[in-house]
Design an enzyme around this catalytic site. Sequence first.
Site, PDB file in Angstrom:
ATOM      1  N   HIS A 124       0.869  -1.185   0.000  1.00 30.00           N
ATOM      2  CA  HIS A 124       0.000   0.000   0.000  1.00 30.00           C
ATOM      3  C   HIS A 124       0.907   1.236   0.000  1.00 30.00           C
ATOM      4  CE1 HIS A 124      -2.769   2.929   1.904  1.00 30.00           C
ATOM      5  NE2 HIS A 124      -3.763   2.115   1.566  1.00 30.00           N
ATOM      6  N   ASP A 202       3.207  -4.355   8.069  1.00 32.04           N
ATOM      7  CA  ASP A 202       1.948  -3.641   7.875  1.00 32.04           C
ATOM      8  C   ASP A 202       0.834  -4.664   8.098  1.00 32.04           C
ATOM      9  OD1 ASP A 202      -0.388  -2.636   6.897  1.00 32.04           O
ATOM     10  OD2 ASP A 202       0.464  -1.776   5.075  1.00 32.04           O
ATOM     11  N   GLN A 205      -4.352  -5.400   7.087  1.00 29.80           N
ATOM     12  CA  GLN A 205      -5.337  -6.351   6.555  1.00 29.80           C
ATOM     13  C   GLN A 205      -5.326  -7.698   7.267  1.00 29.80           C
ATOM     14  OE1 GLN A 205      -7.691  -5.600   4.520  1.00 29.80           O
ATOM     15  NE2 GLN A 205      -6.964  -3.602   3.853  1.00 29.80           N
ATOM     16  N   LYS A 228     -10.351  -0.763  10.703  1.00 35.32           N
ATOM     17  CA  LYS A 228     -10.494  -2.013   9.935  1.00 35.32           C
ATOM     18  C   LYS A 228     -10.762  -3.210  10.859  1.00 35.32           C
ATOM     19  CE  LYS A 228      -7.256  -0.448   6.402  1.00 35.32           C
ATOM     20  NZ  LYS A 228      -7.906  -0.123   5.129  1.00 35.32           N
ATOM     21  N   CYS A 366      -4.852   2.331  -3.493  1.00 34.93           N
ATOM     22  CA  CYS A 366      -3.578   2.888  -2.962  1.00 34.93           C
ATOM     23  C   CYS A 366      -2.408   1.955  -3.245  1.00 34.93           C
ATOM     24  CB  CYS A 366      -3.669   3.193  -1.469  1.00 34.93           C
ATOM     25  SG  CYS A 366      -4.864   4.475  -1.103  1.00 34.93           S
TER      26      CYS A 366
HETATM   27  N1  PMP Z   1      -1.799  -0.728   4.560  1.00 32.96           N
HETATM   28  C1  PMP Z   1      -2.749  -1.523   4.054  1.00 32.96           C
HETATM   29  C2  PMP Z   1      -2.386  -2.917   3.615  1.00 32.96           C
HETATM   30  C3  PMP Z   1      -4.052  -1.059   3.943  1.00 32.96           C
HETATM   31  O1  PMP Z   1      -4.995  -1.841   3.416  1.00 32.96           O
HETATM   32  C4  PMP Z   1      -4.354   0.252   4.372  1.00 32.96           C
HETATM   33  C5  PMP Z   1      -5.759   0.824   4.239  1.00 32.96           C
HETATM   34  N2  PMP Z   1      -6.324   0.648   2.988  1.00 32.96           N
HETATM   35  C6  PMP Z   1      -3.327   1.039   4.903  1.00 32.96           C
HETATM   36  C7  PMP Z   1      -2.058   0.512   4.988  1.00 32.96           C
HETATM   37  C8  PMP Z   1      -3.565   2.432   5.388  1.00 32.96           C
HETATM   38  O2  PMP Z   1      -4.418   2.414   6.475  1.00 32.96           O
HETATM   39  P1  PMP Z   1      -5.006   3.786   7.092  1.00 32.96           P
HETATM   40  O3  PMP Z   1      -5.587   4.542   5.937  1.00 32.96           O
HETATM   41  O4  PMP Z   1      -6.032   3.318   8.056  1.00 32.96           O
HETATM   42  O5  PMP Z   1      -3.876   4.492   7.729  1.00 32.96           O
END
Ligand code: PMP
Length: 408
Positions: A124, A202, A205, A228, A366
């Site tokens: 991401h 990270d 997920q 999440k 993203c």
């Molecule tokens: N890493 C991953 C794998 C994600 O799926 C996401 C959210 N789509 C993020 C980072 C960023 O998370 P946040 O917008 O809650 O900071």
Amino acid sequence: MSDQYPIEKIRSDFPILGQTNRGKPLAYLDNAASSQKPQRVIDSISKYYESTNSNVHRGVYQLAEEAENHYRMAREYIADWFSVSADELIFTRGTTESLNLVANSFGKTQLGEGDRVIVSEMEHHANIVPWQLVCKTVGAQITVVPVLPDGSLDRQVLSSLLKEPGSRILSLCQVSNTLGTQNPLSEIIQEAKLNDVRIVVDGAQSAPHQRINLRELGCDFFAFSGHKVFGPMGIGVLFGQKELLQEMPPFLGGGDMIDQVSFEGTTFASPPQRFEAGTPNVAGAIGLAEAFRYLSEIDLKLASRHEKQLLALSREGFQGIEGFIEHGTTSGKAALLSFSIDGIHPHDLSTLLDSEGIAIRTGHHCCQPLMQKLGVEATARASFALYNTLEEAERLVSAVRKAVSVLR
Ligand code: PMP
């Protein structure tokens, strides 16, 4: 398996699921973007504002002490959920801020000219851009592990990169938000350690779908977002190994993170306070702890099997759609399905699904570098959570089939 799974009870815990979307029963299949909240999480936040609200750390009156206690207990509960100690758990705004904190505090002090941060092609933007910014400042480089056609990591390339001199940090997702790939983290962490490479995970997920023992996993840092994991928005966590946190400089400066301040120089509080400048999101922390209390009452293994059943049903239902491409086909992938259909723009598909009450996500998720690798600008993504039903998966399949016949 789903027969034993108390899906109706679970659904009744989430008030929003009873709503309609464009006049049809809502089928919320965008859980990888953000999950819905059980009533008890919502109640815990209102209750805090109704009866406990005050600023923490400063007051010597009853309310302030109560707020402080709730904030401390929230940290302890979440630390316990992940089998780590409370002083290793920093509250942030979410995964993005957690990763920026590691990159700016740990990264900036550990990396130098010619050093390398390894990330993967499936990351991401939150796990790419902070490293780019820091690498640029210190003269280090980012090296990228490619993704194989099935969506798995190229382990051979990863192994050789880990052995390269100058490789200092590996920052990797546990589960890809676009491909669903579950990276074999335990093996990778062992390999990274043998090569003296620090590992940042990270967990945005993975945290919503399994109970993770961070002590066993053995990573150096782990980031996730509250919104999440059925908790509130605007709160998240960074776990860091105690001995690393103790050596790290602050990320943000201000109140609550200091020991002594003078114009000649300032000394800083111990972790985790050193990394929590300013008034914290106390209600968010309380709501997040409540979300984990909720999860503690659910058989997450059964929930995961249920989610996988929804994934299998959708995959089966999409078979035979002309030009259907599933992105990410690794065995054991997470319960999300990213796909393209030749000649149909994902946004058009999503608009038609919306009119049937079905919420999915379309776009680059993203993950623009991954989109370039896949040769697409966007994909459609349905992502399941513990409250989704077989009927919702069936509705997804028939709505996609109907949309294809309309759009072609
Ligand atoms: N890493 C991953 C794998 C994600 O799926 C996401 C959210 N789509 C993020 C980072 C960023 O998370 P946040 O917008 O809650 O900071």
